[in-house]
Structure formats: C-alpha cells, structure tokens
Design a protein around this motif. Structure first.
Motif, PDB file in Angstrom:
ATOM      1  N   SER A   1       0.809  -1.215   0.000  1.00 56.19           N
ATOM      2  CA  SER A   1       0.000   0.000   0.000  1.00 56.19           C
ATOM      3  C   SER A   1       0.846   1.272   0.000  1.00 56.19           C
ATOM      4  CB  SER A   1      -0.955   0.011   1.199  1.00 56.19           C
ATOM      5  OG  SER A   1      -0.231  -0.018   2.415  1.00 56.19           O
ATOM      6  N   ASP A   2       2.138   1.158   0.330  1.00 55.14           N
ATOM      7  CA  ASP A   2       3.023   2.320   0.303  1.00 55.14           C
ATOM      8  C   ASP A   2       3.159   2.884  -1.109  1.00 55.14           C
ATOM      9  OD1 ASP A   2       3.427   1.899   2.988  1.00 55.14           O
ATOM     10  OD2 ASP A   2       5.393   0.956   2.750  1.00 55.14           O
ATOM     11  N   TYR A   3       2.885   2.054  -2.099  1.00 57.77           N
ATOM     12  CA  TYR A   3       3.048   2.462  -3.492  1.00 57.77           C
ATOM     13  C   TYR A   3       1.726   2.865  -4.151  1.00 57.77           C
ATOM     14  CZ  TYR A   3       7.577   0.281  -2.795  1.00 57.77           C
ATOM     15  OH  TYR A   3       8.824  -0.034  -2.321  1.00 57.77           O
ATOM     16  N   ALA A   4       0.654   2.896  -3.376  1.00 59.60           N
ATOM     17  CA  ALA A   4      -0.677   3.203  -3.911  1.00 59.60           C
ATOM     18  C   ALA A   4      -1.123   4.601  -3.521  1.00 59.60           C
ATOM     19  CB  ALA A   4      -1.680   2.168  -3.410  1.00 59.60           C
ATOM     20  N   ASN A   5      -2.028   5.147  -4.322  1.00 59.57           N
ATOM     21  CA  ASN A   5      -2.628   6.439  -3.998  1.00 59.57           C
ATOM     22  C   ASN A   5      -3.796   6.303  -3.035  1.00 59.57           C
ATOM     23  OD1 ASN A   5      -1.985   6.537  -7.292  1.00 59.57           O
ATOM     24  ND2 ASN A   5      -1.151   8.239  -6.110  1.00 59.57           N
ATOM     25  N   LEU A   6      -4.495   5.160  -3.118  1.00 59.96           N
ATOM     26  CA  LEU A   6      -5.646   4.900  -2.270  1.00 59.96           C
ATOM     27  C   LEU A   6      -5.596   3.464  -1.774  1.00 59.96           C
ATOM     28  CD1 LEU A   6      -8.548   6.477  -4.402  1.00 59.96           C
ATOM     29  CD2 LEU A   6      -7.493   7.470  -2.362  1.00 59.96           C
ATOM     30  N   VAL A   7      -6.338   3.189  -0.696  1.00 65.25           N
ATOM     31  CA  VAL A   7      -6.446   1.839  -0.147  1.00 65.25           C
ATOM     32  C   VAL A   7      -7.926   1.523   0.029  1.00 65.25           C
ATOM     33  CG1 VAL A   7      -5.836   0.290   1.751  1.00 65.25           C
ATOM     34  CG2 VAL A   7      -4.265   2.128   1.075  1.00 65.25           C
TER      35      VAL A   7
END
Length: 300
Positions: free
Chosen positions: A241-247
């Motif tokens: 999730s560190d590489y995502a814009n949203l979760v």
C-alpha cells in the motif's frame, strides 16, 4: 479511441477474486457499468493465460494482461506473447529441482510440473494441491526434459529449498516475488505488470494519466506505480500500500451497493460525488471500497 476513455487494470487473486467465493456481485456490477460508460476494464495478473478461468472473466473482461506482462490478449486475439527459450527453461527446471524446489512452468497453453513433487510435505504439499492440482490437475504436464513453451516459472518451496542459490544464479535475468514462503515467482526481466500496461495502452492509444490499477501483492507494486492512480486492497501484503494512492476495504468485507436505499441515493452518493478523491485523501479517509472508487472516478 475516445480521449475520455479510461482503462482500469484489476489483479485477480485477493483483489477482485477470492477462491471459493468468486467475484463479489457489486464488483461485477461496477465492471459492467464501466463498460456501459465506454471505459475498459482489464485483467492484469501474474497468472499465465492457461490459469485465467471463465469465473475470473465472468464480470465481462475482454482485455487480458497475463503472465506478469508476458502476454496481452484483446477480444480473444493474442496481441503479444513472450516465451522463454526452451533450453533456458529446461536448465532452470533442472537447477530448481537440484535445489529442492518443485518448478512449475507457466505458459499460454500449457503448465509443466517438475517430476520431483515427492519432496513436498505438509504445508508445502498443500500449496501444490490447493493452487495447482485443485484448479488444473488434468492439464498439468509432468516434466521429462521435453521442449517447453512457457513464459515464466514459479518454484514451490520444500522444507529444504536453497533459495539463496537460485536467487544468486538468476538475479541478473529474473525478478523474484516470494509469495508467503510457499511460491517463488520468477519473472523474466524486464517484464512486469507495468510493462504489460505500457504495451496495452500503446496499442490502444490511451494516455498513462487515464490508467487505474487495483492490486494487493508484491507483483502488483510496479503496476500500482505505473498507473495514473494506483489502488491497493486493505488486505495487501505488507508494504504494498506504500506504493498506492488509495487503499480499499478488505475484499471479504465488501457489501452490496444499496441501490434502492433513499439514504444512499439522496445523501451518500451525492456526497461522495461532491468530494473529489483528492479531498478524501486530505481528510485522511483512505479505506474506500472498489465500488466507491469507481463511482468517484467514472460516475457509474
């Protein structure tokens, strides 16, 4: 291709699909609405095409990026396929077996299994039975040093696997993804889900800024980074999730859209559409359901 067309890439396992449960109804509905509105939903998976089944495609996927970017299919037509040299594949199979791994060669049409499955015991054997033999038992081809047409290799761990030796031997030519200490996925460089995205949007003439991606595993990281907007599942592997814009929320907690609810139609939905995603992030509300995100971005 319409300049307003968006393209949305979905991982399979743990993202839109869970074994024994299938694809949630509301996710199927959302994907159908995307198509109705002129957008393009795409399966983007580490699975080889042979292991992408009709139940995965049930929501209506006509575009498939499989084998971690080594294969692209559009409306049933094969647009791109990378295959390892057969001699290289055989050498890798033999070395993996010598280092107490059970190799699985994953191709467009065939799946090859090493002839040493007796080395797997306990939880390691369960991985073979649950993931491969349960799904494609009748299609597995036992390796006997024959020619193989495969795009990548997954190595199943045993209790005595020598991971260090394999990584040292192949680190310059392959990217490794360790799936919970059960499977070591070996993806030929420079392929990844991200390269699959690049090839497909180039083929379709779609800008990168119009790309979206949903994923949960380590082999989704490059895809999440590549997309204009990357969305990680809440049940993602640690660090993804560190590489995502949203979760999003966890897949097993998904609930059906309350289509006939006055509260939904007259209050919640207008509120969601009023606040753009950037404001949701500003107010630190990262846990959005796939359906909510699709509503926000595509007015479904």
């Amino acid at each position: 291709m319409n300049k307003n067309t968006k393209i949305i890439f979905f991982d399979i396992d743990g993202t839109i699909y869970k074994s024994g449960k299938g694809v949630p109804d509301d996710t199927c509905d959302a994907i159908g609405k995307l198509k109705e509105n002129g957008h393009i939903p795409v399966i983007c998976t580490g699975r080889s095409r042979k292991m992408v089944y009709s139940e995965h495609l049930a929501p209506g996927f006509n575009y498939i990026v499989s084998g971690a970017g080594t294969n692209i299919e559009i409306n049933g037509e094969n647009k791109y396929l990378y295959e390892m040299e057969s001699a290289d594949a055989k050498e890798m199979f033999n070395e993996l077996m010598e280092n107490d791994f059970l190799p699985v060669g994953e191709g467009y049409a065939d799946i090859f299994l090493g002839n040493n499955k007796s080395i797997l015991t306990g939880k390691y054997r369960e991985c073979l039975e649950n993931y491969y033999q349960e799904e494609i038992a009748d299609d597995l081809i036992i390796y006997t040093n024959q020619e193989m047409h495969i795009s990548k290799v997954s190595a199943l761990y045993s209790a005595t696997s020598n991971e260090e030796a394999i990584i040292e031997r192949y680190k310059d030519k392959y990217t490794f993804v360790n799936h919970n200490g059960h499977i070591l996925e070996m993806i030929p460089k420079p392929f990844s889900k991200a390269t699959g995205i690049e090839k497909l949007i180039e083929c379709l003439g779609i800008d990168r800024e119009n790309t979206y991606a949903f994923g949960d595993s380590f082999n989704d990281i490059e895809m999440l980074k590549e997309a204009g907007l990357g969305v990680a599942m809440k049940n993602s592997k640690e660090g993804v999730s560190d590489y995502a814009n949203l979760v999003t929320v966890i897949i097993t907690d998904c609930i059906s859209r309350p289509i006939n609810s006055p509260l939904w139609n007259h209050f919640l939905l207008p509120l969601l559409r009023f606040f753009p995603p950037v404001l949701l992030l500003f107010f630190n509300i990262p846990s959005l359901h796939i359906f909510m995100i699709l509503i926000l971005h595509f007015d479904i």
